[in-house]
Motif scaffolding. Structure first.
Motif, PDB file in Angstrom:
ATOM      1  N   ALA A 201       2.958   6.301  -3.273  1.00  0.00           N
ATOM      2  CA  ALA A 201       1.889   6.081  -3.868  1.00  0.00           C
ATOM      3  C   ALA A 201       1.075   5.155  -2.784  1.00  0.00           C
ATOM      4  O   ALA A 201      -0.069   5.367  -2.813  1.00  0.00           O
ATOM      5  CB  ALA A 201       2.316   5.085  -4.937  1.00  0.00           C
ATOM      6  N   VAL A 202       1.828   4.266  -2.110  1.00  0.00           N
ATOM      7  CA  VAL A 202       0.983   3.262  -1.103  1.00  0.00           C
ATOM      8  C   VAL A 202       0.363   4.137   0.049  1.00  0.00           C
ATOM      9  O   VAL A 202      -0.715   4.218   0.316  1.00  0.00           O
ATOM     10  CB  VAL A 202       1.817   2.254  -0.821  1.00  0.00           C
ATOM     11  CG1 VAL A 202       1.259   1.462   0.379  1.00  0.00           C
ATOM     12  CG2 VAL A 202       2.304   1.325  -1.975  1.00  0.00           C
ATOM     13  N   ASN A 203       1.262   5.042   0.470  1.00  0.00           N
ATOM     14  CA  ASN A 203       0.885   5.885   1.603  1.00  0.00           C
ATOM     15  C   ASN A 203       0.214   7.086   1.373  1.00  0.00           C
ATOM     16  O   ASN A 203      -0.474   7.578   2.233  1.00  0.00           O
ATOM     17  CB  ASN A 203       1.909   6.200   2.482  1.00  0.00           C
ATOM     18  CG  ASN A 203       2.848   4.946   2.921  1.00  0.00           C
ATOM     19  OD1 ASN A 203       2.193   4.221   3.449  1.00  0.00           O
ATOM     20  ND2 ASN A 203       4.077   5.338   2.915  1.00  0.00           N
ATOM     21  N   ASP A 204       0.021   7.154   0.131  1.00  0.00           N
ATOM     22  CA  ASP A 204      -0.983   8.447  -0.450  1.00  0.00           C
ATOM     23  C   ASP A 204      -0.438   9.749   0.030  1.00  0.00           C
ATOM     24  O   ASP A 204      -1.320  10.481   0.489  1.00  0.00           O
ATOM     25  CB  ASP A 204      -2.359   7.937  -0.476  1.00  0.00           C
ATOM     26  CG  ASP A 204      -3.248   8.951  -1.152  1.00  0.00           C
ATOM     27  OD1 ASP A 204      -2.694   9.593  -2.249  1.00  0.00           O
ATOM     28  OD2 ASP A 204      -4.334   9.216  -0.750  1.00  0.00           O
ATOM     29  N   THR A 205       0.740   9.939   0.269  1.00  0.00           N
ATOM     30  CA  THR A 205       1.190  11.289   0.885  1.00  0.00           C
ATOM     31  C   THR A 205       1.307  12.543  -0.224  1.00  0.00           C
ATOM     32  O   THR A 205       1.237  13.367   0.250  1.00  0.00           O
ATOM     33  CB  THR A 205       2.720  11.023   1.551  1.00  0.00           C
ATOM     34  OG1 THR A 205       3.562  10.324   0.457  1.00  0.00           O
ATOM     35  CG2 THR A 205       2.592   9.987   2.667  1.00  0.00           C
ATOM     36  N   VAL A 206       1.709  12.122  -1.253  1.00  0.00           N
ATOM     37  CA  VAL A 206       1.782  13.358  -2.266  1.00  0.00           C
ATOM     38  C   VAL A 206       0.922  12.649  -3.598  1.00  0.00           C
ATOM     39  O   VAL A 206       1.084  11.690  -4.100  1.00  0.00           O
ATOM     40  CB  VAL A 206       2.819  13.744  -2.640  1.00  0.00           C
ATOM     41  CG1 VAL A 206       3.070  14.742  -3.792  1.00  0.00           C
ATOM     42  CG2 VAL A 206       3.792  14.055  -1.411  1.00  0.00           C
ATOM     43  N   ARG A 207       0.371  13.603  -4.268  1.00  0.00           N
ATOM     44  CA  ARG A 207      -0.336  13.304  -5.450  1.00  0.00           C
ATOM     45  C   ARG A 207      -0.010  14.563  -6.533  1.00  0.00           C
ATOM     46  O   ARG A 207       0.238  15.525  -5.930  1.00  0.00           O
ATOM     47  CB  ARG A 207      -2.075  13.180  -5.287  1.00  0.00           C
ATOM     48  CG  ARG A 207      -2.372  12.079  -4.501  1.00  0.00           C
ATOM     49  CD  ARG A 207      -3.987  12.387  -4.247  1.00  0.00           C
ATOM     50  NE  ARG A 207      -4.704  11.258  -3.340  1.00  0.00           N
ATOM     51  CZ  ARG A 207      -5.646  11.541  -2.635  1.00  0.00           C
ATOM     52  NH1 ARG A 207      -6.675  12.471  -3.308  1.00  0.00           N
ATOM     53  NH2 ARG A 207      -6.269  10.850  -1.846  1.00  0.00           N
ATOM     54  N   ILE A 208      -0.085  14.016  -7.535  1.00  0.00           N
ATOM     55  CA  ILE A 208      -0.125  15.291  -8.487  1.00  0.00           C
ATOM     56  C   ILE A 208      -1.204  16.340  -8.573  1.00  0.00           C
ATOM     57  O   ILE A 208      -2.257  15.871  -8.621  1.00  0.00           O
ATOM     58  CB  ILE A 208      -0.129  14.882 -10.145  1.00  0.00           C
ATOM     59  CG1 ILE A 208       1.511  13.785 -10.449  1.00  0.00           C
ATOM     60  CG2 ILE A 208      -0.112  15.927 -11.026  1.00  0.00           C
ATOM     61  CD1 ILE A 208       1.323  13.147 -11.720  1.00  0.00           C
TER      62      ILE A 208
END
Length: 421
Positions: A201-208
């Motif tokens: 979540a912090v690094n925004d590597t994967v999102r739904i």
């Protein structure tokens, strides 16, 4: 008093013994208590739900609708009923002090777990509401809800054991500290998943909704859920892959999100050109290639430059190898550059080129590097297929050949030729 009403009835009107009257009074009181609890539960649930629905219809926010969906008022009603029962137990079990002690403990445990379910419904409502907002719709909210619920269930279990055994809560917490090593081992995946979900979540590597590929685990599709222990991926063949969340930080994977948000999807594919089909252009070849519209200006300009250079340096052109020359392979590359530059489905603002790669035993790879405006898989494949259909069909116009391993038909044709000779 209610607790003595049935006792007096059984004692006075039915002339029962003291002991029998006491036990029958207990049974009757428990039946009345159960019926009263059931009626109050249904009443609170009905009128409470009706009041909340009426209020929800008047408001524009969806939060109150989500409260109804997650049965928040139902769980609140359970707390109220358990508290009422707890307060009536002393009156009902006045003749049974030992039974009252155990009933009080069980009711207290019921209140604890009812409170946990109520908090859970509130958390689910908050999660569902945040999911409707732009800022949180693709964040792994399930992970935070799950870790919070694990902590709450752990507290509820410890508190329940403390109430049930009558031992101080501090003793269980002390024992829990000594048992922490075992707990860390048992909840290892949960802890790793929680830490990983925070990093994701912090690094925004994967999102739904992201398209990710993890070849190691056979996953290639859209992320539909990120929870505390696993990432759920719906593959393009409609199968489901479940990957531990901490693999998103410990293993490598490919996320196609930036491709979807960029101006194009990359095309990077090569064909193999037979080396023995490459040759210098003769004057006849140059005149023939001038008729190809995309490279007509290039052929005219380049052939004049080559001719001027050779004349200036008195090059003996009786041998075609001498001096500067154009090749059919180089001309074909220029043709492909022009073709890609004029293709309506190729993004002209991004890098595009045709390039020659290192020769191989099967020929020289000629690679197309460009970006399709179409990023949806089906449309992208069509664009790429159309481009290479054209390339494969146009090779012969430049006296080039594409490498292909001989088939049984080729072998049979060769035998027929040898027989005829």
């Amino acid at each position: 008093m209610l607790n003595k009403f049935f006792y007096r009835t059984f004692k006075e009107h039915f002339s029962l013994s003291e002991t029998t009257a006491i036990y029958l009074n207990l049974v009757a009181n428990l039946v009345v208590l159960s019926l009263l609890g059931y009626i109050l539960f249904k009443a609170f649930r009905y009128f409470g739900r009706k009041a909340i629905r009426k209020m929800a219809n008047k408001t524009s926010t969806t939060f109150d609708d989500l409260l109804i969906k997650n049965r928040t008022f139902l769980n609140l009603t359970r707390i109220i009923i358990f508290i009422l029962i707890y307060n009536l137990l002393k009156e009902i079990l006045v003749d049974f002090p030992n039974l009252f002690t155990y009933a009080e403990r069980i009711t207290t445990i019921g209140i604890i777990f009812a409170i946990i379910w109520f908090i859970r419904s509130i958390l689910l409502t908050v999660k569902d509401f945040l999911r409707t907002t732009e800022a949180f719709k693709d964040k792994p909210l399930e992970s935070y809800v799950q870790i919070f619920m694990i902590v709450l269930w752990l507290i509820a279990a410890i508190s329940s054991f403390s109430v049930l055994t009558g031992k101080p809560l501090i003793r269980f917490l002390t024992a829990l500290g000594a048992f922490s090593a075992v707990l860390l081992l048992v909840f290892k995946d949960t802890i790793l998943g929680f830490v990983s979900s925070i990093q994701v979540a912090v690094n925004d590597t994967v999102r739904i909704g992201d398209w990710i590929t993890m070849e190691k685990y056979g996953a290639d599709g859209d992320v539909v859920e990120i929870n505390l222990t696993s990432v759920i991926i719906r593959n393009f063949d409609n199968t489901i892959s479940s990957i531990p969340t901490y693999y998103l930080t410990s293993d490598s994977f490919k996320n196609w999100r930036t491709m979807n948000s960029s101006g194009g999807r990359r095309i990077k594919r090569a064909i193999l050109i037979k080396i023995n089909s490459i040759h210098f252009l003769t004057d006849e070849d140059i005149e023939r290639f001038k008729k190809i519209e995309l490279i007509s200006d290039y052929i005219t300009k380049s052939s004049e430059e080559v001719k001027a250079y050779n004349e200036k340096h008195n090059i003996d052109k009786s041998v075609l190898l001498n001096g500067r020359n154009l090749t059919n392979f180089g001309t074909f590359r220029i043709y492909l550059d022009k073709y890609i530059e004029n293709h309506p489905k190729i993004n002209q603002d991004m890098l595009l080129m045709s390039r020659q790669l290192e020769p191989t035993p099967n020929g020289i790879p000629l690679e197309i590097y460009a970006f399709s405006r179409e990023k949806v898989w089906q449309d992208y494949e069509r664009v790429m297929a159309n481009i290479f259909d054209h390339i494969l069909a146009s090779v012969k116009y430049f006296d080039l050949e594409v490498f292909q391993n001989p088939s049984s038909i080729d072998v049979n044709n060769l035998k027929e030729i040898q027989k005829s000779e």
